[in-house]
Design a protein around this motif. Structure first.
Motif, PDB file in Angstrom:
ATOM      1  N   ASP A   6     -28.414  26.692  84.840  1.00  0.00           N
ATOM      2  CA  ASP A   6     -27.790  27.096  86.097  1.00  0.00           C
ATOM      3  C   ASP A   6     -26.285  26.853  86.020  1.00  0.00           C
ATOM      4  OD1 ASP A   6     -30.233  27.784  87.172  1.00  0.00           O
ATOM      5  OD2 ASP A   6     -30.543  25.831  88.092  1.00  0.00           O
ATOM      6  N   CYS A   7     -25.534  27.732  86.665  1.00  0.00           N
ATOM      7  CA  CYS A   7     -24.080  27.596  86.713  1.00  0.00           C
ATOM      8  C   CYS A   7     -23.726  26.365  87.539  1.00  0.00           C
ATOM      9  CB  CYS A   7     -23.471  28.850  87.342  1.00  0.00           C
ATOM     10  SG  CYS A   7     -21.686  28.730  87.616  1.00  0.00           S
ATOM     11  N   CYS A  66     -21.942  27.875  91.052  1.00  0.00           N
ATOM     12  CA  CYS A  66     -22.665  28.620  92.092  1.00  0.00           C
ATOM     13  C   CYS A  66     -24.167  28.367  92.079  1.00  0.00           C
ATOM     14  CB  CYS A  66     -22.388  30.112  91.965  1.00  0.00           C
ATOM     15  SG  CYS A  66     -23.093  30.886  90.487  1.00  0.00           S
ATOM     16  N   GLY A  67     -24.709  27.815  90.981  1.00  0.00           N
ATOM     17  CA  GLY A  67     -26.127  27.506  90.919  1.00  0.00           C
ATOM     18  C   GLY A  67     -27.007  28.646  90.430  1.00  0.00           C
ATOM     19  N   ASP A  68     -26.452  29.841  90.191  1.00  0.00           N
ATOM     20  CA  ASP A  68     -27.231  30.970  89.680  1.00  0.00           C
ATOM     21  C   ASP A  68     -27.460  30.810  88.178  1.00  0.00           C
ATOM     22  OD1 ASP A  68     -27.366  32.178  92.142  1.00  0.00           O
ATOM     23  OD2 ASP A  68     -25.664  33.528  91.776  1.00  0.00           O
ATOM     24  N   PRO A  69     -28.540  31.415  87.629  1.00  0.00           N
ATOM     25  CA  PRO A  69     -28.766  31.354  86.178  1.00  0.00           C
ATOM     26  C   PRO A  69     -27.627  32.044  85.427  1.00  0.00           C
ATOM     27  CG  PRO A  69     -30.739  32.089  87.306  1.00  0.00           C
ATOM     28  CD  PRO A  69     -29.645  32.061  88.323  1.00  0.00           C
ATOM     29  N   CYS A  89     -21.375  32.338  83.277  1.00  0.00           N
ATOM     30  CA  CYS A  89     -21.756  32.870  84.584  1.00  0.00           C
ATOM     31  C   CYS A  89     -20.930  34.115  84.862  1.00  0.00           C
ATOM     32  CB  CYS A  89     -21.533  31.827  85.679  1.00  0.00           C
ATOM     33  SG  CYS A  89     -22.033  32.434  87.305  1.00  0.00           S
TER      34      CYS A  89
END
Length: 51
Positions: A21-22, A25-28, A38
């Protein structure tokens, strides 16, 4: 004409595992140019230098 003596061997497939996860931002993240990155956070700064 293809010279088979000068052909490169096939590269091995590297098992990268699941994307981390980034931290921003928490996105993969995505595997780009040999490293995790990211796309949303880095946007236009991805890719090779073009001069």
């Amino acid at each position: 004409m293809i010279d088979e003596d000068n052909e490169l061997p096939e590269l091995p497939v590297i098992d990268k595992g699941p994307p981390p996860d980034c931290p921003m931002c928490g996105d993969p993240m995505a595997f780009i140019d040999g490293d995790w990155c990211c796309v949303d956070c880095n946007g236009e700064l991805l890719g090779p230098e073009t001069g």
